[in-house]
Design an enzyme around this catalytic site. Structure first.
Site, PDB file in Angstrom:
ATOM      1  N   LEU A   1      -1.118   9.936   9.749  1.00 47.56           N
ATOM      2  CA  LEU A   1      -2.356   9.301  10.073  1.00 47.56           C
ATOM      3  C   LEU A   1      -2.388   7.822  10.366  1.00 47.56           C
ATOM      4  O   LEU A   1      -3.221   7.206  11.038  1.00 47.56           O
ATOM      5  CB  LEU A   1      -3.285   9.293   8.975  1.00 47.56           C
TER       6      LEU A   1
ATOM      7  N   ARG B   1     -10.799   2.819  10.681  1.00 46.02           N
ATOM      8  CA  ARG B   1      -9.525   2.019  11.134  1.00 46.02           C
ATOM      9  C   ARG B   1      -8.574   3.083  11.751  1.00 46.02           C
ATOM     10  O   ARG B   1      -7.743   2.721  12.365  1.00 46.02           O
ATOM     11  CB  ARG B   1      -9.113   1.169  10.104  1.00 46.02           C
TER      12      ARG B   1
ATOM     13  N   HIS C   1     -12.878   5.251 -11.126  1.00 43.25           N
ATOM     14  CA  HIS C   1     -12.553   6.523 -11.598  1.00 43.25           C
ATOM     15  C   HIS C   1     -13.653   7.135 -12.202  1.00 43.25           C
ATOM     16  O   HIS C   1     -14.638   6.613 -12.432  1.00 43.25           O
ATOM     17  CB  HIS C   1     -11.267   6.529 -12.556  1.00 43.25           C
ATOM     18  N   ASP C   2     -13.753   8.467 -12.375  1.00 42.87           N
ATOM     19  CA  ASP C   2     -14.749   8.935 -12.941  1.00 42.87           C
ATOM     20  C   ASP C   2     -15.355   8.331 -14.177  1.00 42.87           C
ATOM     21  O   ASP C   2     -16.720   8.167 -14.119  1.00 42.87           O
ATOM     22  CB  ASP C   2     -14.199  10.384 -13.707  1.00 42.87           C
ATOM     23  N   ILE C   3     -14.352   7.772 -15.055  1.00 36.45           N
ATOM     24  CA  ILE C   3     -15.244   7.147 -16.252  1.00 36.45           C
ATOM     25  C   ILE C   3     -16.071   5.745 -15.769  1.00 36.45           C
ATOM     26  O   ILE C   3     -17.133   5.620 -16.442  1.00 36.45           O
ATOM     27  CB  ILE C   3     -14.064   6.724 -17.361  1.00 36.45           C
ATOM     28  N   ASN C   4     -15.769   5.153 -14.950  1.00 41.53           N
ATOM     29  CA  ASN C   4     -16.303   4.108 -14.298  1.00 41.53           C
ATOM     30  C   ASN C   4     -17.721   4.454 -13.596  1.00 41.53           C
ATOM     31  O   ASN C   4     -18.845   3.967 -13.910  1.00 41.53           O
ATOM     32  CB  ASN C   4     -15.427   3.357 -13.302  1.00 41.53           C
ATOM     33  N   TYR C   5     -17.683   5.605 -12.830  1.00 37.78           N
ATOM     34  CA  TYR C   5     -18.675   6.062 -11.985  1.00 37.78           C
ATOM     35  C   TYR C   5     -19.875   6.601 -13.119  1.00 37.78           C
ATOM     36  O   TYR C   5     -21.050   6.238 -12.724  1.00 37.78           O
ATOM     37  CB  TYR C   5     -18.245   7.335 -11.136  1.00 37.78           C
TER      38      TYR C   5
ATOM     39  N   ASP D   1     -16.309  13.304 -11.075  1.00 37.44           N
ATOM     40  CA  ASP D   1     -15.464  14.045 -10.037  1.00 37.44           C
ATOM     41  C   ASP D   1     -15.965  15.444  -9.575  1.00 37.44           C
ATOM     42  O   ASP D   1     -15.741  15.670  -8.278  1.00 37.44           O
ATOM     43  CB  ASP D   1     -14.034  14.174 -10.548  1.00 37.44           C
TER      44      ASP D   1
END
Length: 391
Positions: free
Chosen positions: A78, A108, A143-147, A173
């Site tokens: 890419l 971009r 990560h999942d824990i933060n979200y 997730d």
């Protein structure tokens, strides 16, 4: 339950075009976790999913043999204009696209929604991020824990006197991410079929986690939930809705919420005449009730308790590990899990009676279908040959 039968095979259909999404083509731009999970869900239901992988990994086995099942894989760079142009040609033939980059990265690369929709106006452009496409944290890592922490779910988990537990990556997730994106894409496909116009689907794990808290917020709004951990009906606060350790180190899951199930629980445990358990929702008694139940369950093995509660209509079940769950008679009877070439995995869900899903094909080798797919979308041989050394 230790002698239960082994996991069954996925049964409905073996046709590669089977499923309610047969005829839908989806391009998946690499990614990990929730994006591939959304792609797997769509592929499981018959969509043709083409995953764009990194050329450096071409010829290697998939690192995620279940999440990447049911795909074809093309390896294209890419960062190379020729590779991007080849991806554009594949996207031109697609009904939907999945990308999980940070906001602005796809633009971009020349593969943002504006560029893709200009070439393919009916395209459903699915974007998978943790924080969403805008907002103060849009560019922040996580990560999942933060979200789930910021969305409010993590703070509602665990005992009142302990740190919030680190859960599996299901809230963010999988449920709040990949499953939400799959819903968004299929919903937008319905709209595109009716209007002829595609659109962007902005699926953020914080949003998806918040949506999953709708029931809890509803209970909070009518004073049936406290904004605190471990003191409520479904967070382990209630002694009749939690897990208990058995004498052999196993666990039993008790979910006797409704009064009729609670009554059976009391009877089975010989607590029918115990005044401590007379009032199910007397919260001041919950700690003492929990301690007493813990003592009782610690007196027998998980297998023994399983036999005691079997057929009692009490909502009490054993707690199984990942591989053991696949051998439970109910899961075997429904084919909830199946084994393919020695790989145990969940079967496609949900199930459709009129257009049943096929058994998913194994995850492909990275880049195994590059030439095949590029020929299908009309790239000439010389262009494909020029890309070959790069993947």
């Amino acid at each position: 339950m230790s002698t239960a039968p082994t996991a069954a095979s996925c049964t409905p259909s073996t046709s590669p075009s089977a499923g309610p999404l047969a005829g839908i083509r989806v391009v998946e731009l690499g990614g990990i976790g929730p994006g591939p999970f959304a792609g797997m869900l769509l592929a499981d239901q018959g969509a043709e999913v083409i995953r764009v992988d990194r050329p450096a990994e071409a010829g290697t086995a998939s690192k995620h043999p279940i999440l990447h099942r049911g795909r074809r894989s093309v390896a294209l760079d890419l960062k190379d204009p020729a590779g991007v142009e080849a991806v554009r040609a594949v996207v031109d033939s697609a009904d939907a696209l999945i990308e999980g980059f940070r906001p602005g990265v796809a633009e971009r690369l020349g593969l943002g929604p504006e560029a893709c929709l200009a070439r393919n106006p009916k395209l459903v452009y699915g974007r998978m991020t943790g924080w969403g496409q805008d907002g103060p944290l849009a560019q922040a890592p996580g990560h999942d824990i933060n979200y789930i922490a910021v969305a409010g779910a993590l703070g509602a988990l665990g005992a009142a006197d302990e740190n919030p537990p680190v859960p599996l990556n299901l809230f963010g997730d999988m449920g709040g991410g990949g499953m939400l994106l799959a819903l968004g894409i299929t919903t937008a496909l319905v709209s595109a079929a009716r209007t002829g116009k595609g659109q962007v689907v902005d699926a953020a794990m914080t949003d998806g986690t918040a949506v999953q808290l709708s029931l809890i917020h509803g209970l909070l709004a009518v004073d049936r939930w406290e904004d605190a951990r471990g003191v409520n009906l479904f967070d382990g606060g209630a002694p009749f809705y939690r897990t208990y350790r058995t004498s052999d180190g196993g666990f039993m899951a008790v979910g006797s919420v409704e009064p009729q199930f609670y009554a059976v629980l009391r009877d089975v445990l010989g607590l029918g005449d115990d005044p401590l358990f007379a009032e199910q929702h007397h919260r001041a008694a919950w700690p003492a009730m929990g301690e007493r139940l813990a003592e009782i369950f610690a007196g027998r093995t998980r297998e023994e308790w399983t036999k005691v509660f079997d057929g009692t209509q009490s909502c009490v079940t054993p707690v199984y590990g990942l591989t053991e769950a696949a051998t439970h008679p109910h899961n075997v009877a429904r084919g909830t899990y199946y084994t393919d070439n020695g790989l145990l995995q969940p079967a496609p869900a949900p199930r459709f009676q009129g257009t049943p899903a096929a058994t998913p094909s194994p995850a492909p080798m990275v880049g195994a279908h590059t030439r095949e797919v590029l020929e299908e979308v009309g790239l000439d041989v010389s262009a494909i040959d020029a890309l070959a050394p790069k993947g």
